[in-house]
Design an enzyme around this catalytic site. Structure first.
Site: not given
Length: 482
Positions: A322, A325-327, A482
């Protein structure tokens, strides 16, 4: 085109005009055309091509999965469509990060091998519609969802402009049925949507953008800040990211509601959570549901024979992913890892915690509940340091200088001016008061049943505050990256 731009305020009436003039059986086409134009305003044509590719692969993949009876064929089609979507996400967001870290590794091992580092690509919205496409394919594969056979409706499901750039990440079973309903103007939905949109705009333009001035001044010049000013900036960032992201969500929900479409509520007072697990049930709810259903539960089931160890491992892996996923940054990975560690510790120490609550009769103590909120908030703020910092080194500086000697907090707060500070303080107080009224005293139905003088006083006050106190500094939405 941002929600808080003049262009968007002109765009919405044009969409309504199109819906009014179009035959009801074609209202989906007006919304789809509007969504494509909305995405085109980013002035990056490849993004629209990527969106069309994901739509096509997912649409055809869903149909093929549903009509295939043999297990091995279903698995082949499913994994093929899933891999294609993941390949899009990886190529758009992570290739530069992977190449840079591979080059660091080969240099440290003295292999003398380097790979070209591609230029980072603009990927606004890609994470959201790819995750939505993946959930659609998984639900069909698990036989939880029938495939959508109307290509235009499916394309609108992935590209509907209010949720395109920052979510919510909608499930097919929630959104698709609403998109099939022809548009009819509904005055109740319109006024609820307009009020919700205006409230989100207030949260973003008046509160979040002003808090950004303080946060950016500290985190943009870390060597010049230490001690209480840095601690205050960290607390203010926690508020900034909440009002920024929840403000966008309110605008998205309000805009969709004006078209008679209800999107997922993404926030539920997350900073009143009594545990990190409770925080994730309140923060970015559509994303939390996604990682719970499609990452954590499958991993937990796969490692079920390991019992508690399997649950802990599933939590750690889920939140590391996770964070990624944000960066494409080690700071985001560490941020996710910290939340995974928090939740893993809560699983390990749950029996001990339960015994302590019973032993000291803490369940009936109000102070214990308050203590839980305070501890949870500070654990979340600790992780936010990595989320906000550009590099791990910057995050380490913040951690090691939070409690040291530094500038005076009063000087830091007044560095933007007394009027600026008063506006921020007043806006936060107003936001808190409004939350108390909405959650404790008035529901949506109660508000619109209230006397006209009360409702129009609220409308007028909100409009006045937006006109007078909207920040001159439009920082853009944090979650756009994102």
């Amino acid at each position: 085109m941002n929600f808080n731009s003049i262009e968007f305020f002109l765009f919405i009436p044009l969409v309504f005009l199109g819906l009014t003039l179009a035959p009801q059986r074609l209202t989906w086409l007006v919304l789809l055309a509007g969504s494509c134009y909305f995405y085109l305003t980013l002035k990056h044509l490849p993004l629209l091509a990527i969106l069309f590719l994901v739509i096509s692969v997912s649409y055809l993949g869903g149909l093929a999965i549903a009509k295939t009876a043999e297990t091995w064929k279903r698995q082949t089609v499913f994994w093929g469509a899933l891999s294609a979507n993941l390949l899009v996400l990886i190529s758009m967001k992570y290739l530069p990060f992977l190449a840079a870290n591979l080059n660091r590794l080969t240099t440290s091992l003295q292999f003398g091998l380097t790979v070209p580092e591609p230029t980072p690509l603009l990927a606004i919205g890609v994470s959201y519609f790819v995750f939505q496409a993946i959930s659609y394919l998984i639900d069909i594969y698990w036989r939880l969802q029938e495939p959508e056979r109307h290509f235009g409706i499916f394309a609108l499901y992935l590209s509907f402009f209010p949720k395109l750039l920052q979510g919510p990440i909608e499930r097919a079973g929630d959104l698709l049925p609403q998109l099939r309903v022809p548009f009819r103007f509904d005055s109740d939905n319109f006024r609820v949507g307009l009020l919700t949109f205006s409230w989100g705009l207030f949260k973003k333009a008046v509160i979040a953008d002003r808090l950004a001035l303080y946060v950016n001044s500290a985190y943009g010049d870390l060597p010049g800040h230490a001690g209480l000013p840095l601690l205050i900036a960290t607390y203010l960032y926690a508020l900034q990211i909440y009002y920024d992201f929840s403000g966008y969500t309110d605008m998205a929900l309000g805009c969709a509601r004006m078209f008679n479409i209800r999107l997922t509520q993404n926030f539920r007072t997350p900073y009143l959570a009594t545990s990190v697990g409770d925080f994730w049930r309140r923060w970015h709810i559509s994303f939390s549901r996604w990682i719970l259903d499609y990452l954590f539960k499958p991993l937990q089931m796969h490692w079920r024979n390991l019992r508690q160890t399997g649950t802990v491992a599933a939590l750690i892996v889920t939140f590391l992913l996770s964070g990624l996923w944000h960066g494409a940054s080690w700071c985001f990975i560490i941020w996710g890892g910290l939340h995974g560690l928090y939740l893993a510790c809560s699983v390990i120490y749950k029996p001990l915690k339960k015994k302590l609550r019973v032993r000291f009769n803490l369940e009936k103590s109000r102070w214990y509940g308050l203590w839980q909120i305070v501890v949870t908030f500070h654990l979340v703020c600790l992780a936010w340091i990595f989320f906000r910092s550009p590099t791990v080194g910057d995050a380490w500086y913040v951690l090691t200088h939070l409690l040291g000697a530094g500038g005076k907090p009063g000087e830091f707060l007044l560095s933007r001016g007394a009027i600026e500070l008063a506006i921020v303080s007043g806006s936060l107080a107003l936001a808190w008061t409004t939350w108390v009224i909405r959650e404790r005293m008035l529901t949506e139905r109660d508000f619109f049943a209230a006397p006209a003088w009360f409702r129009w006083s609220v409308y007028g006050s909100l409009a006045t505050l937006l006109i007078l106190f909207t920040s001159d500094s439009n920082t853009g939405f944090i979650y756009f990256q994102f």
